[in-house]
Scaffold this active site. Sequence first.
Site, short mmCIF file in Angstrom:
data_model
loop_
_atom_site.label_atom_id
_atom_site.label_comp_id
_atom_site.label_asym_id
_atom_site.label_seq_id
_atom_site.Cartn_x
_atom_site.Cartn_y
_atom_site.Cartn_z
N ASP A 256 -15.51 -33.55 41.36
CA ASP A 256 -14.65 -33.59 42.54
C ASP A 256 -13.98 -32.21 42.67
O ASP A 256 -14.07 -31.37 41.77
CB ASP A 256 -13.62 -34.72 42.43
CG ASP A 256 -13.10 -35.13 43.81
OD1 ASP A 256 -13.26 -34.34 44.76
OD2 ASP A 256 -12.53 -36.22 43.93
C1 BGC Z 1 -11.75 -35.75 47.27
C2 BGC Z 1 -13.20 -36.15 47.41
C3 BGC Z 1 -13.89 -35.28 48.42
C4 BGC Z 1 -13.72 -33.84 48.02
C5 BGC Z 1 -14.43 -32.86 48.94
C6 BGC Z 1 -11.58 -34.26 47.09
O1 BGC Z 1 -10.25 -33.87 47.15
O2 BGC Z 1 -11.19 -36.43 46.17
O3 BGC Z 1 -13.28 -37.51 47.75
O4 BGC Z 1 -15.24 -35.63 48.51
O5 BGC Z 1 -12.34 -33.53 48.03
O6 BGC Z 1 -13.83 -32.78 50.17
#
Ligand code: BGC
Length: 728
Positions: A256
């Site tokens: 993530d």
């Molecule tokens: C979130 C994810 C997301 C990623 C990319 C993160 O802050 O937890 O769910 O896919 O950002 O945008």
Amino acid sequence: MTSAPVQEGVIDLLVASMTWEQKLAQLQIAFRPRLEDAADLVRSGIGAVFWPRSAASTNELQRIAREETPHGIPLLVGLDVVHGQRTTFPVPLAQAASFDPATAETDARVSAHEAASGGVNWTFSPMIDVSRDPRWGRVVEGFGEDAYVNAVFGASKVRGYQGESLRDRDSILACAKHFVAYGQAEGGRDYNTVDVSMQRLRNVYLEPFKATVDAGVATVMAAFNTVSGRPAHANHLLLTSILKGEFGFNGVVVGDADGVVNLLDHGIAEDLPDALLQSFAAGLDVEMGGNVLSDDGRLRLSPGDVPLERVDDAVRRVLNLKLALGLFDDPYREADHEVTTPSPASRRATLMAAEKGLVLLKNESVLPLGPAPKRVLLVGPYAESTDHLGAWIQSFAEPTGSLADAIGEECPEWSLTVREGTGFFGGQSGHIADAVADAADFDAVVVAVGEPSALTGEASSRSDLRLPGAQEELIRAVAATGAAVAIVMFNGRPLVTSGWIGAVPAILEAWHSGLEGPRAVARALSGAVNPGGRLPMTFPRSSSQVPIYYDHENTGRPATVSGSLDGAAVDVALMGPGNTDDHYTSKYKDLDLGPQFPFGHGLSYTSFEYGDLSLTHSRITMEDLRAGQSIEVTIDVTNTGPCKGDEVTMLFIRDLVASLAQPVRRLRGFTRSSLQPGETITLSFELGWNDLGFWDNEGLYIVEPGAFEIHVGGGLDDTRVFNLHLRP
Ligand code: BGC
């Protein structure tokens, strides 16, 4: 996700000819860089980028990758297409409320078509974190509190995004996230600690991931949280032993955003190289954030830090996806054909999805208002707000109109008066008094309230689940006038309604329902649409009551409402209002037992009746069950009311005696049927080995002989019950 063997051979040759630097560069996705920076990163060999916002810009980055890098490896282009690209569908929680998985599949198909036309080939969706705590803002992104619902909807989304073949021009890679147990963040506070037993991890949180892996999901995202002390990004047991080993996942595990860097704050890694090393060694394949390369372009990992086979395996996984998508043949999109606005068909699809997710929470002869001429007062902050797209809204999504606009279009016979009355936040009692002074002069008053979508989603946990600001005051003021009131709630999580629910006769749960959400609501108010959705999450009576969810264990001292059922140990979550003076029982002394509305709750403008339940077997042996025999459960349901309507039928099981305490109910099947007045249909469900067992704390799936109750009906408190005996 398959590729022909000859092509796999090509990947081997490619990997063999890549340098250590070139390999590691493939294992990261840069987090939303500026376009110029993205071009430089692509020149330096990076394997994936966030979508640069148009087909033309994407083509240019793909051109650089193909023509200006030594191996000409095309790019993965990622984006959070969570519930729409240009055509926004209802938030996933609202899709779950439809109890119709086709809704989620359609959303994903439309999203994939629109996003792929602009060059996106990878979405970070579906989110399948089982969510039992509505304080957690991210409950809006997933499919609610039940593992089975998340499994079914998650698999549908994967099928929708990935299509029949990844080579199709409108297929994109799906990403099941967040692996795993992110929904159990302590206190519902985002990013917080998760400490979970092995049996709960497997029975609740892993089940949806297993289902998406079985559906062929191409990628899985590691969660920000720790799981019993070890952050998911550096968790070998989770990423390698369970996901890649046991589940046989052969796609890519992506981190993530900055999840690897966060290992420093978790206190797990000394520095970035250490964090990277621990993550790749645990089974992470792609780092999100662009931290593999340092700012001056040097690598943070040297050969030998991570075993070469592990890095080669990760690179091979990434390249396999690029091959499966057909990017080596043609990574470009026709910029002229980029879809930038919704089509009539996609609008119709999202309208249908919005209509299906509406949940009628309460209705004492107020709704529907009917299409005939009448004077209607519309008040509340959502009367004219256009905040309907919900969390993860794309800045380039088609904007929507307000409820007032939609009523104007859908209910032309009504004479509509619109007043805000109060905003989302702050007092404004004077405005409230003015807005409602003549409310009783209208034939009906619709109060449009809710929580702005900025209060939902990531990093948006709330400690207080009531409507924000002076909205409760507005509702009470309208109700006090004696007007015929219908409340419409636009929100992204279960809310607490106890401060006003007794004063109003009707409540429609509308969620943040996307581009055509307001129109769907207008049509439900008039009666053009009959709401048939059900709650995918329990609505608590009080914020202090959470987590509260239907599939809880009974405890050794379950509380029951005084005098009911002779004090038998029944499921407290199923009971109506009331409390007990039976002192040594599990309850809050100052709160009625059970939730405000249980999981599965939802009314209709018509009524349904169930016939008798029948099972092909009331007894079955373990041996037959293990050998693949199943039990068929059938039941008739009839629309006994005045109009067409949709009924959601649910099948729950209860294992009466087991070696580990079992949930009081466990959903193992559901179906949504449309019935004309007087129409009867016969529904059937199958139960087999995978339905009657559970995972233990050693990580083993076990089925134990004994008695089970099979409950089938329109919800938790409305089921026919049949006893099933599983014989040794
Ligand atoms: C979130 C994810 C997301 C990623 C990319 C993160 O802050 O937890 O769910 O896919 O950002 O945008």
